[in-house]
Design an enzyme around this catalytic site. Structure first.
Site, short mmCIF file in Angstrom:
data_model
loop_
_atom_site.label_atom_id
_atom_site.label_comp_id
_atom_site.label_asym_id
_atom_site.label_seq_id
_atom_site.Cartn_x
_atom_site.Cartn_y
_atom_site.Cartn_z
N LYS A 112 -49.14 -34.29 101.27
CA LYS A 112 -48.38 -32.76 101.23
C LYS A 112 -48.20 -32.12 102.45
O LYS A 112 -47.38 -31.27 102.51
CB LYS A 112 -48.80 -32.20 100.01
CG LYS A 112 -49.17 -32.76 98.69
CD LYS A 112 -47.91 -33.15 98.03
CE LYS A 112 -48.18 -33.81 96.80
NZ LYS A 112 -47.04 -33.80 96.02
C1 LIG Z 1 -52.62 -38.06 96.34
C2 LIG Z 1 -51.11 -37.92 95.64
N1 LIG Z 1 -50.34 -39.33 95.36
C3 LIG Z 1 -49.44 -39.37 94.87
C4 LIG Z 1 -48.73 -38.28 94.27
C5 LIG Z 1 -47.51 -38.21 93.34
O1 LIG Z 1 -46.13 -37.75 94.48
P1 LIG Z 1 -45.11 -37.31 93.71
O2 LIG Z 1 -45.17 -36.13 92.93
O3 LIG Z 1 -44.15 -37.22 94.80
O4 LIG Z 1 -44.43 -38.55 92.86
C6 LIG Z 1 -49.47 -36.81 94.72
C7 LIG Z 1 -48.68 -35.61 93.70
O5 LIG Z 1 -47.65 -35.37 93.96
C8 LIG Z 1 -50.72 -36.82 95.13
O6 LIG Z 1 -51.20 -35.85 95.39
N1 LIG Z 2 -49.19 -34.17 92.72
C1 LIG Z 2 -48.58 -33.00 92.92
C2 LIG Z 2 -47.98 -32.40 91.97
C3 LIG Z 2 -46.54 -31.32 92.49
O1 LIG Z 2 -45.81 -32.16 93.12
P1 LIG Z 2 -44.66 -31.69 94.05
O2 LIG Z 2 -44.32 -32.81 94.90
O3 LIG Z 2 -43.71 -31.33 93.31
O4 LIG Z 2 -45.32 -30.34 94.67
C4 LIG Z 2 -49.72 -32.06 93.50
O5 LIG Z 2 -50.61 -32.50 94.17
O6 LIG Z 2 -49.75 -30.83 93.33
#
Ligand SMILES: Cc1ncc(COP(=O)(O)O)c(C=O)c1O
Ligand SMILES: N[C@@H](CCOP(=O)(O)O)C(=O)O
Length: 471
Positions: A112
Protein backbone atom coordinates in the site's frame (compact mmCIF):
# COMPACT_ATOMS: atom_id res chain seq x y z
CA UNK A 1 -8.33 12.76 -20.24
CA UNK A 2 -11.74 12.80 -18.62
CA UNK A 3 -13.08 10.43 -15.98
CA UNK A 4 -16.56 8.94 -15.77
CA UNK A 5 -18.50 6.75 -13.36
CA UNK A 6 -19.15 3.04 -13.86
CA UNK A 7 -22.84 3.89 -13.26
CA UNK A 8 -22.96 6.69 -15.83
CA UNK A 9 -24.56 9.42 -13.73
CA UNK A 10 -21.61 11.74 -13.15
CA UNK A 11 -20.59 14.45 -15.63
CA UNK A 12 -17.07 13.75 -16.99
CA UNK A 13 -14.42 15.14 -14.64
CA UNK A 14 -10.75 16.11 -14.72
CA UNK A 15 -7.94 14.33 -12.86
CA UNK A 16 -7.92 16.42 -9.67
CA UNK A 17 -11.71 16.49 -9.43
CA UNK A 18 -11.64 12.70 -9.74
CA UNK A 19 -9.08 12.37 -6.96
CA UNK A 20 -11.19 14.61 -4.73
CA UNK A 21 -14.44 12.82 -5.57
CA UNK A 22 -13.10 9.39 -4.53
CA UNK A 23 -16.27 7.30 -4.63
CA UNK A 24 -18.31 8.55 -7.60
CA UNK A 25 -21.21 10.75 -6.56
CA UNK A 26 -23.69 8.30 -8.11
CA UNK A 27 -22.35 5.45 -5.95
CA UNK A 28 -20.19 3.99 -8.73
CA UNK A 29 -16.44 4.07 -9.22
CA UNK A 30 -14.50 6.52 -11.38
CA UNK A 31 -12.63 5.24 -14.43
CA UNK A 32 -10.94 6.90 -17.41
CA UNK A 33 -13.39 7.70 -20.23
CA UNK A 34 -10.84 6.13 -22.58
CA UNK A 35 -7.87 4.03 -21.63
CA UNK A 36 -4.66 5.22 -23.31
CA UNK A 37 -2.78 2.53 -25.23
CA UNK A 38 1.00 2.31 -24.97
CA UNK A 39 2.63 1.06 -28.18
CA UNK A 40 5.14 -1.84 -28.20
CA UNK A 41 7.79 0.64 -29.41
CA UNK A 42 7.19 2.88 -26.41
CA UNK A 43 7.41 -0.12 -24.10
CA UNK A 44 10.87 -0.87 -25.53
CA UNK A 45 11.89 2.76 -24.93
CA UNK A 46 10.80 2.38 -21.29
CA UNK A 47 12.94 -0.71 -20.69
CA UNK A 48 15.71 1.03 -18.76
CA UNK A 49 13.76 3.68 -16.94
CA UNK A 50 13.99 3.96 -13.18
CA UNK A 51 10.81 3.34 -11.19
CA UNK A 52 10.28 7.07 -10.73
CA UNK A 53 10.80 7.81 -14.44
CA UNK A 54 8.35 5.10 -15.40
CA UNK A 55 5.80 6.47 -12.93
CA UNK A 56 6.01 9.89 -14.61
CA UNK A 57 5.65 8.46 -18.11
CA UNK A 58 2.50 6.58 -17.14
CA UNK A 59 0.93 9.40 -15.14
CA UNK A 60 1.47 11.90 -17.94
CA UNK A 61 -1.19 10.02 -19.92
CA UNK A 62 -3.67 10.67 -17.11
CA UNK A 63 -3.07 14.01 -15.34
CA UNK A 64 -3.75 16.25 -18.37
CA UNK A 65 -2.05 19.58 -17.77
CA UNK A 66 -3.55 19.86 -14.32
CA UNK A 67 -0.22 19.33 -12.59
CA UNK A 68 2.92 20.90 -14.13
CA UNK A 69 5.60 18.30 -14.90
CA UNK A 70 8.12 19.85 -12.48
CA UNK A 71 5.60 19.65 -9.61
CA UNK A 72 4.72 16.05 -10.46
CA UNK A 73 8.42 15.15 -10.60
CA UNK A 74 8.99 16.67 -7.19
CA UNK A 75 6.06 14.75 -5.69
CA UNK A 76 7.27 11.48 -7.18
CA UNK A 77 10.82 12.05 -5.94
CA UNK A 78 9.57 12.78 -2.41
CA UNK A 79 7.16 9.83 -2.42
CA UNK A 80 9.82 7.25 -3.20
CA UNK A 81 12.63 8.82 -1.15
CA UNK A 82 11.15 6.99 1.85
CA UNK A 83 11.69 3.50 0.36
CA UNK A 84 14.45 1.26 1.70
CA UNK A 85 15.37 -0.23 -1.69
CA UNK A 86 16.66 1.98 -4.55
CA UNK A 87 14.71 -0.12 -7.07
CA UNK A 88 11.51 0.73 -5.06
CA UNK A 89 9.86 -2.57 -6.07
CA UNK A 90 12.75 -4.99 -6.79
CA UNK A 91 12.10 -8.17 -8.76
CA UNK A 92 13.78 -11.25 -7.24
CA UNK A 93 14.23 -14.53 -9.14
CA UNK A 94 13.26 -17.60 -7.10
CA UNK A 95 13.42 -20.25 -9.86
CA UNK A 96 13.78 -19.94 -13.64
CA UNK A 97 9.95 -19.76 -13.88
CA UNK A 98 9.15 -17.72 -10.79
CA UNK A 99 9.96 -14.16 -9.78
CA UNK A 100 8.81 -12.36 -6.67
CA UNK A 101 7.99 -8.67 -6.99
CA UNK A 102 8.81 -7.24 -3.56
CA UNK A 103 6.30 -4.50 -2.88
CA UNK A 104 7.10 -4.09 0.82
CA UNK A 105 10.07 -1.73 0.94
CA UNK A 106 8.06 1.36 1.92
CA UNK A 107 7.62 2.84 5.42
CA UNK A 108 4.90 0.41 6.60
CA UNK A 109 6.26 -2.76 4.95
CA UNK A 110 3.28 -3.44 2.65
CA UNK A 111 2.39 -2.76 -0.98
CA UNK A 112 0.00 0.00 0.00
CA UNK A 113 2.93 2.37 0.57
CA UNK A 114 3.68 2.39 -3.15
CA UNK A 115 0.47 4.28 -3.94
CA UNK A 116 -0.17 5.93 -0.59
CA UNK A 117 3.18 7.67 -0.22
CA UNK A 118 2.30 9.37 -3.50
CA UNK A 119 -1.30 10.08 -2.48
CA UNK A 120 -0.08 11.78 0.70
CA UNK A 121 2.07 14.10 -1.43
CA UNK A 122 -0.77 14.62 -3.90
CA UNK A 123 -3.34 15.54 -1.28
CA UNK A 124 -0.88 17.89 0.36
CA UNK A 125 -0.18 19.51 -3.05
CA UNK A 126 -3.91 19.93 -3.83
CA UNK A 127 -4.57 21.27 -0.35
CA UNK A 128 -1.85 23.93 -0.69
CA UNK A 129 -2.57 24.88 -4.33
CA UNK A 130 -6.35 25.05 -4.05
CA UNK A 131 -6.82 25.89 -0.38
CA UNK A 132 -8.71 22.59 -0.07
CA UNK A 133 -9.53 21.10 3.29
CA UNK A 134 -8.70 17.40 3.13
CA UNK A 135 -10.50 15.14 5.59
CA UNK A 136 -9.48 11.60 4.72
CA UNK A 137 -11.84 8.81 5.67
CA UNK A 138 -10.66 5.25 5.12
CA UNK A 139 -11.42 1.65 5.96
CA UNK A 140 -8.69 -0.92 6.44
CA UNK A 141 -8.11 -4.57 7.10
CA UNK A 142 -4.69 -3.47 8.36
CA UNK A 143 -2.36 -2.25 5.65
CA UNK A 144 -4.13 0.61 3.86
CA UNK A 145 -4.75 2.38 7.18
CA UNK A 146 -1.15 2.18 8.34
CA UNK A 147 0.19 3.29 4.94
CA UNK A 148 -2.31 6.14 4.63
CA UNK A 149 -1.49 7.46 8.10
CA UNK A 150 2.23 7.37 7.30
CA UNK A 151 1.53 9.00 3.94
CA UNK A 152 -0.11 12.08 5.46
CA UNK A 153 1.66 12.34 8.82
CA UNK A 154 2.88 15.85 9.53
CA UNK A 155 1.25 17.26 6.39
CA UNK A 156 -0.52 20.54 6.90
CA UNK A 157 -4.21 20.87 6.06
CA UNK A 158 -4.94 17.14 6.23
CA UNK A 159 -6.82 15.10 8.81
CA UNK A 160 -7.33 11.38 8.66
CA UNK A 161 -9.76 8.96 10.26
CA UNK A 162 -9.28 5.23 9.70
CA UNK A 163 -11.74 2.48 10.63
CA UNK A 164 -10.22 -0.93 11.30
CA UNK A 165 -11.96 -4.10 12.51
CA UNK A 166 -11.41 -4.54 16.26
CA UNK A 167 -8.93 -7.36 17.01
CA UNK A 168 -9.03 -8.57 13.41
CA UNK A 169 -5.74 -7.07 12.25
CA UNK A 170 -2.27 -8.35 13.15
CA UNK A 171 -0.51 -6.91 16.22
CA UNK A 172 2.05 -5.06 14.10
CA UNK A 173 -0.64 -3.62 11.82
CA UNK A 174 -2.56 -2.41 14.88
CA UNK A 175 0.56 -0.85 16.38
CA UNK A 176 1.54 0.86 13.13
CA UNK A 177 -1.79 2.70 13.18
CA UNK A 178 -2.49 3.22 16.84
CA UNK A 179 0.91 4.30 18.15
CA UNK A 180 0.47 7.51 16.14
CA UNK A 181 -0.72 10.18 18.55
CA UNK A 182 -0.89 13.16 16.18
CA UNK A 183 -3.83 15.55 16.62
CA UNK A 184 -4.85 15.08 12.97
CA UNK A 185 -5.15 11.26 13.22
CA UNK A 186 -8.17 9.34 14.53
CA UNK A 187 -8.14 5.54 14.75
CA UNK A 188 -11.54 3.92 15.23
CA UNK A 189 -11.51 0.25 16.12
CA UNK A 190 -14.90 -1.03 14.98
CA UNK A 191 -16.55 -4.05 16.63
CA UNK A 192 -17.14 -5.74 13.28
CA UNK A 193 -15.17 -6.94 10.28
CA UNK A 194 -13.56 -5.13 7.33
CA UNK A 195 -16.70 -5.39 5.20
CA UNK A 196 -18.59 -3.50 7.93
CA UNK A 197 -15.93 -0.76 7.94
CA UNK A 198 -16.00 -0.49 4.14
CA UNK A 199 -19.82 -0.44 4.06
CA UNK A 200 -19.96 2.38 6.61
CA UNK A 201 -17.46 4.61 4.82
CA UNK A 202 -19.20 3.99 1.48
CA UNK A 203 -22.51 5.02 3.05
CA UNK A 204 -20.89 8.19 4.38
CA UNK A 205 -19.32 8.99 0.99
CA UNK A 206 -22.73 8.27 -0.56
CA UNK A 207 -24.39 10.89 1.66
CA UNK A 208 -23.40 13.84 -0.53
CA UNK A 209 -24.54 16.42 2.03
CA UNK A 210 -22.31 14.92 4.73
CA UNK A 211 -19.44 14.35 2.29
CA UNK A 212 -19.56 17.97 1.08
CA UNK A 213 -20.01 19.52 4.50
CA UNK A 214 -17.01 17.66 5.92
CA UNK A 215 -14.79 17.60 2.78
CA UNK A 216 -14.48 13.80 2.90
CA UNK A 217 -11.73 12.33 0.72
CA UNK A 218 -10.88 8.70 0.03
CA UNK A 219 -7.59 6.82 0.23
CA UNK A 220 -8.98 3.36 -0.42
CA UNK A 221 -8.86 1.81 -3.86
CA UNK A 222 -12.28 3.28 -4.58
CA UNK A 223 -10.09 6.27 -5.50
CA UNK A 224 -8.88 5.87 -9.09
CA UNK A 225 -5.46 7.35 -8.36
CA UNK A 226 -4.70 4.37 -6.08
CA UNK A 227 -5.39 2.03 -9.00
CA UNK A 228 -3.28 4.07 -11.38
CA UNK A 229 -0.27 4.29 -9.05
CA UNK A 230 -0.41 0.48 -8.71
CA UNK A 231 -0.21 -0.06 -12.48
CA UNK A 232 3.34 1.31 -12.46
CA UNK A 233 4.85 -1.78 -10.82
CA UNK A 234 3.18 -4.11 -13.34
CA UNK A 235 5.00 -2.24 -16.11
CA UNK A 236 8.20 -2.12 -14.06
CA UNK A 237 8.18 -5.85 -13.27
CA UNK A 238 7.28 -6.83 -16.81
CA UNK A 239 10.10 -4.72 -18.27
CA UNK A 240 12.64 -6.34 -15.91
CA UNK A 241 11.49 -9.91 -16.45
CA UNK A 242 11.07 -9.76 -20.21
CA UNK A 243 14.77 -8.91 -20.61
CA UNK A 244 15.73 -12.48 -19.76
CA UNK A 245 12.50 -14.19 -20.87
CA UNK A 246 11.96 -12.86 -24.37
CA UNK A 247 9.66 -15.62 -25.65
CA UNK A 248 7.80 -16.53 -22.50
CA UNK A 249 4.20 -15.70 -21.63
CA UNK A 250 4.25 -13.65 -18.46
CA UNK A 251 1.61 -14.19 -15.78
CA UNK A 252 1.11 -12.24 -12.58
CA UNK A 253 -0.09 -13.89 -9.38
CA UNK A 254 -1.76 -11.43 -7.05
CA UNK A 255 -2.83 -11.93 -3.43
CA UNK A 256 -6.30 -10.41 -3.50
CA UNK A 257 -9.09 -9.07 -1.32
CA UNK A 258 -10.64 -5.82 -2.50
CA UNK A 259 -9.60 -6.56 -6.12
CA UNK A 260 -7.73 -3.23 -6.37
CA UNK A 261 -4.33 -4.71 -7.10
CA UNK A 262 -5.72 -7.11 -9.72
CA UNK A 263 -7.72 -4.33 -11.33
CA UNK A 264 -4.51 -2.27 -11.65
CA UNK A 265 -3.08 -5.23 -13.60
CA UNK A 266 -6.19 -5.39 -15.75
CA UNK A 267 -5.79 -1.69 -16.51
CA UNK A 268 -2.11 -2.24 -17.38
CA UNK A 269 -3.20 -5.02 -19.72
CA UNK A 270 -5.75 -2.80 -21.42
CA UNK A 271 -3.04 -0.16 -21.76
CA UNK A 272 -1.12 -2.64 -23.88
CA UNK A 273 1.13 -4.46 -21.41
CA UNK A 274 1.45 -7.99 -22.85
CA UNK A 275 0.29 -9.85 -19.74
CA UNK A 276 -0.82 -13.44 -20.29
CA UNK A 277 -2.98 -14.29 -17.24
CA UNK A 278 -3.78 -12.46 -14.05
CA UNK A 279 -3.95 -15.11 -11.33
CA UNK A 280 -6.19 -14.08 -8.45
CA UNK A 281 -5.05 -15.60 -5.16
CA UNK A 282 -7.44 -15.43 -2.23
CA UNK A 283 -7.54 -17.02 1.20
CA UNK A 284 -10.59 -18.88 2.53
CA UNK A 285 -12.65 -15.72 1.96
CA UNK A 286 -12.86 -16.80 -1.64
CA UNK A 287 -15.67 -14.85 -3.30
CA UNK A 288 -13.35 -14.03 -6.22
CA UNK A 289 -12.31 -17.65 -6.72
CA UNK A 290 -15.96 -18.74 -6.68
CA UNK A 291 -16.85 -16.02 -9.18
CA UNK A 292 -14.16 -17.15 -11.61
CA UNK A 293 -15.26 -20.78 -11.26
CA UNK A 294 -19.02 -20.35 -11.39
CA UNK A 295 -19.90 -16.86 -12.65
CA UNK A 296 -21.73 -16.22 -9.38
CA UNK A 297 -20.55 -13.24 -7.35
CA UNK A 298 -22.00 -13.79 -3.88
CA UNK A 299 -20.45 -13.06 -0.48
CA UNK A 300 -20.03 -16.05 1.84
CA UNK A 301 -19.49 -16.14 5.60
CA UNK A 302 -16.61 -14.03 6.90
CA UNK A 303 -13.63 -16.12 8.09
CA UNK A 304 -10.57 -15.00 10.08
CA UNK A 305 -7.44 -16.38 8.41
CA UNK A 306 -3.64 -16.13 8.66
CA UNK A 307 -3.74 -13.45 5.96
CA UNK A 308 -6.07 -10.97 7.69
CA UNK A 309 -5.63 -8.18 5.14
CA UNK A 310 -7.44 -10.37 2.63
CA UNK A 311 -10.30 -11.24 4.98
CA UNK A 312 -12.73 -9.46 2.69
CA UNK A 313 -16.02 -10.69 1.27
CA UNK A 314 -17.14 -7.76 -0.85
CA UNK A 315 -14.44 -6.83 -3.33
CA UNK A 316 -14.95 -3.16 -3.99
CA UNK A 317 -13.21 -3.01 -7.38
CA UNK A 318 -15.22 -5.85 -8.88
CA UNK A 319 -17.56 -3.14 -10.16
CA UNK A 320 -14.78 -1.59 -12.24
CA UNK A 321 -14.11 -4.93 -13.93
CA UNK A 322 -17.83 -5.54 -14.40
CA UNK A 323 -18.00 -2.30 -16.38
CA UNK A 324 -15.56 -3.66 -18.96
CA UNK A 325 -17.03 -7.15 -18.86
CA UNK A 326 -20.48 -5.86 -19.89
CA UNK A 327 -19.04 -3.83 -22.76
CA UNK A 328 -18.63 -0.47 -20.98
CA UNK A 329 -22.39 -0.22 -20.51
CA UNK A 330 -23.08 1.87 -17.39
CA UNK A 331 -26.79 1.05 -17.43
CA UNK A 332 -26.04 -2.66 -17.23
CA UNK A 333 -23.58 -2.04 -14.37
CA UNK A 334 -26.20 -0.03 -12.47
CA UNK A 335 -28.74 -2.82 -12.95
CA UNK A 336 -26.26 -5.47 -11.77
CA UNK A 337 -25.24 -3.42 -8.72
CA UNK A 338 -28.89 -2.82 -7.82
CA UNK A 339 -29.48 -6.56 -8.05
CA UNK A 340 -26.46 -7.13 -5.82
CA UNK A 341 -27.80 -4.69 -3.25
CA UNK A 342 -31.35 -6.09 -3.33
CA UNK A 343 -30.63 -9.81 -3.72
CA UNK A 344 -27.04 -10.16 -2.49
CA UNK A 345 -25.65 -11.73 -5.63
CA UNK A 346 -24.80 -11.25 -9.31
CA UNK A 347 -24.69 -14.02 -11.88
CA UNK A 348 -22.73 -13.58 -15.12
CA UNK A 349 -23.73 -15.60 -18.20
CA UNK A 350 -21.62 -18.32 -19.83
CA UNK A 351 -20.57 -16.24 -22.84
CA UNK A 352 -19.15 -13.41 -20.75
CA UNK A 353 -17.45 -15.99 -18.52
CA UNK A 354 -15.42 -17.19 -21.51
CA UNK A 355 -13.93 -13.71 -21.62
CA UNK A 356 -13.26 -13.87 -17.87
CA UNK A 357 -11.45 -17.19 -18.25
CA UNK A 358 -9.28 -15.83 -21.04
CA UNK A 359 -7.99 -13.15 -18.70
CA UNK A 360 -8.01 -14.61 -15.21
CA UNK A 361 -7.41 -17.71 -13.17
CA UNK A 362 -8.20 -17.89 -9.45
CA UNK A 363 -7.30 -20.06 -6.48
CA UNK A 364 -8.48 -19.88 -2.85
CA UNK A 365 -5.81 -21.01 -0.41
CA UNK A 366 -6.75 -22.87 2.75
CA UNK A 367 -5.12 -21.87 6.05
CA UNK A 368 -3.08 -25.08 6.33
CA UNK A 369 -1.75 -24.78 2.78
CA UNK A 370 -0.71 -21.20 3.43
CA UNK A 371 1.56 -22.32 6.30
CA UNK A 372 2.90 -25.27 4.27
CA UNK A 373 3.93 -22.91 1.46
CA UNK A 374 5.72 -20.59 3.90
CA UNK A 375 7.66 -23.54 5.37
CA UNK A 376 8.45 -24.98 1.93
CA UNK A 377 9.89 -21.77 0.44
CA UNK A 378 11.93 -21.12 3.58
CA UNK A 379 13.36 -24.64 3.48
CA UNK A 380 13.89 -24.92 -0.31
CA UNK A 381 14.72 -21.35 -1.32
CA UNK A 382 15.74 -19.61 1.92
CA UNK A 383 12.97 -17.09 1.17
CA UNK A 384 10.53 -16.09 3.89
CA UNK A 385 7.03 -15.34 2.56
CA UNK A 386 4.39 -13.47 4.49
CA UNK A 387 1.02 -15.29 4.58
CA UNK A 388 -0.55 -13.08 1.86
CA UNK A 389 2.42 -13.59 -0.42
CA UNK A 390 2.23 -17.33 0.30
CA UNK A 391 -1.34 -17.36 -1.08
CA UNK A 392 -0.01 -15.81 -4.30
CA UNK A 393 2.72 -18.44 -4.54
CA UNK A 394 0.25 -21.29 -3.94
CA UNK A 395 -1.92 -19.91 -6.76
CA UNK A 396 1.13 -19.66 -9.04
CA UNK A 397 1.99 -23.31 -8.30
CA UNK A 398 -1.56 -24.31 -9.21
CA UNK A 399 -1.53 -22.43 -12.51
CA UNK A 400 2.05 -22.57 -13.78
CA UNK A 401 2.07 -23.68 -17.40
CA UNK A 402 4.80 -24.67 -19.87
CA UNK A 403 6.68 -21.73 -21.33
CA UNK A 404 5.03 -19.45 -18.79
CA UNK A 405 6.91 -17.27 -16.35
CA UNK A 406 5.15 -15.88 -13.32
CA UNK A 407 5.70 -12.71 -11.33
CA UNK A 408 4.17 -13.36 -7.94
CA UNK A 409 3.51 -10.32 -5.74
CA UNK A 410 5.03 -10.08 -2.27
CA UNK A 411 2.44 -7.71 -0.87
CA UNK A 412 3.76 -7.52 2.69
CA UNK A 413 6.89 -8.18 4.71
CA UNK A 414 6.67 -11.29 6.94
CA UNK A 415 7.50 -9.19 10.02
CA UNK A 416 3.96 -7.78 9.90
CA UNK A 417 2.51 -11.26 10.40
CA UNK A 418 4.78 -12.92 12.92
CA UNK A 419 1.76 -14.75 14.40
CA UNK A 420 1.58 -16.94 11.25
CA UNK A 421 5.35 -17.22 10.83
CA UNK A 422 5.68 -18.56 14.40
CA UNK A 423 3.12 -21.25 13.59
CA UNK A 424 5.60 -22.50 10.97
CA UNK A 425 8.23 -22.76 13.75
CA UNK A 426 10.28 -20.06 12.05
CA UNK A 427 11.98 -17.37 14.10
CA UNK A 428 12.48 -14.09 12.30
CA UNK A 429 14.36 -10.98 13.34
CA UNK A 430 11.96 -8.05 13.22
CA UNK A 431 13.23 -4.88 11.51
CA UNK A 432 14.11 -2.11 14.01
CA UNK A 433 11.22 0.08 12.76
CA UNK A 434 8.77 -2.65 13.77
CA UNK A 435 10.60 -3.72 16.93
CA UNK A 436 10.36 -0.20 18.35
CA UNK A 437 6.55 -0.18 18.02
CA UNK A 438 6.18 -3.07 20.46
CA UNK A 439 6.79 -0.87 23.53
CA UNK A 440 4.88 2.22 22.46
CA UNK A 441 1.55 3.36 23.92
CA UNK A 442 -1.54 2.99 21.71
CA UNK A 443 -4.26 5.52 20.92
CA UNK A 444 -7.56 4.29 19.50
CA UNK A 445 -11.26 4.49 20.22
CA UNK A 446 -13.22 1.25 20.24
CA UNK A 447 -16.65 1.83 18.71
CA UNK A 448 -19.80 -0.11 17.93
CA UNK A 449 -20.38 -1.32 14.41
CA UNK A 450 -22.79 1.48 13.60
CA UNK A 451 -22.79 4.33 11.12
CA UNK A 452 -24.38 6.67 13.68
CA UNK A 453 -21.55 6.00 16.15
CA UNK A 454 -18.92 6.76 13.48
CA UNK A 455 -20.71 9.99 12.50
CA UNK A 456 -20.65 11.06 16.16
CA UNK A 457 -16.91 10.35 16.38
CA UNK A 458 -16.19 12.19 13.13
CA UNK A 459 -18.19 15.27 14.09
CA UNK A 460 -16.35 15.48 17.39
CA UNK A 461 -13.00 15.00 15.59
CA UNK A 462 -13.71 17.77 13.08
CA UNK A 463 -14.93 20.17 15.74
CA UNK A 464 -11.66 19.64 17.68
CA UNK A 465 -9.53 20.43 14.67
CA UNK A 466 -8.30 23.97 14.23
CA UNK A 467 -5.57 24.01 11.59
CA UNK A 468 -5.79 26.32 8.60
CA UNK A 469 -4.73 25.56 5.03
CA UNK A 470 -2.05 28.00 3.85
CA UNK A 471 -1.61 28.80 0.16
C1 LIG B 1 -0.74 -7.66 2.32
C2 LIG B 1 -1.93 -7.58 1.42
N1 LIG B 1 -2.01 -8.44 0.40
C3 LIG B 1 -3.05 -8.42 -0.44
C4 LIG B 1 -4.11 -7.53 -0.26
C5 LIG B 1 -5.25 -7.57 -1.23
O1 LIG B 1 -5.16 -6.51 -2.16
P1 LIG B 1 -6.45 -5.96 -2.87
O2 LIG B 1 -7.35 -5.48 -1.79
O3 LIG B 1 -5.96 -4.83 -3.72
O4 LIG B 1 -7.06 -7.07 -3.63
C6 LIG B 1 -4.07 -6.63 0.80
C7 LIG B 1 -5.13 -5.66 1.06
O5 LIG B 1 -5.60 -4.97 0.24
C8 LIG B 1 -2.93 -6.63 1.64
O6 LIG B 1 -2.82 -5.75 2.61
N1 LIG C 1 -6.42 -5.05 2.45
C1 LIG C 1 -6.77 -3.68 2.52
C2 LIG C 1 -8.25 -3.47 2.44
C3 LIG C 1 -8.58 -2.13 1.82
O1 LIG C 1 -8.23 -2.17 0.48
P1 LIG C 1 -8.06 -0.92 -0.45
O2 LIG C 1 -7.10 -1.38 -1.48
O3 LIG C 1 -9.38 -0.59 -0.99
O4 LIG C 1 -7.52 0.22 0.34
C4 LIG C 1 -6.13 -3.09 3.77
O5 LIG C 1 -5.07 -3.55 4.13
O6 LIG C 1 -6.67 -2.20 4.37
Amino acid sequence: MKYISTRGNVEPRGFIETVLMGLADDGGLMIPAEIPVISPATLVEWENLSYQELFLEIFLYYVNDEIPLEDLKEMVAKSYSTFRDPAITPVKPITDKLYVLELFHGPTFAFKDVALQFMGELYSYISKKQGEIIHILGATSGDTGAAAIQGVRGKEGIRICVLHPHQKVSKVQELQMTTVNDANVLNLSVKGNFDDCQRIIKELFGDLGFKGEHHLRAINSINFVRILAQTVYYFYAYLQVVKTNKDASINFSIPSGNFGNVFSGYLAKRMGLPVNKLIIATNENNILERFIQTGEYKPGDFLSTYSPSMDIQIASNFERYLYYLVGEDAEKVSAYMKKFQDEGQIVIGAEAMQQVHAEFAAYGVKNAECLQVISKYKANHEYLLDPHTACGIAAYETYSGDNEVCVSFATAHPAKFDEAIKLCNIEQVLPAEIQQLLVMPQYQTIVDNSKEEIVKQLEAFYSRATDVVEN
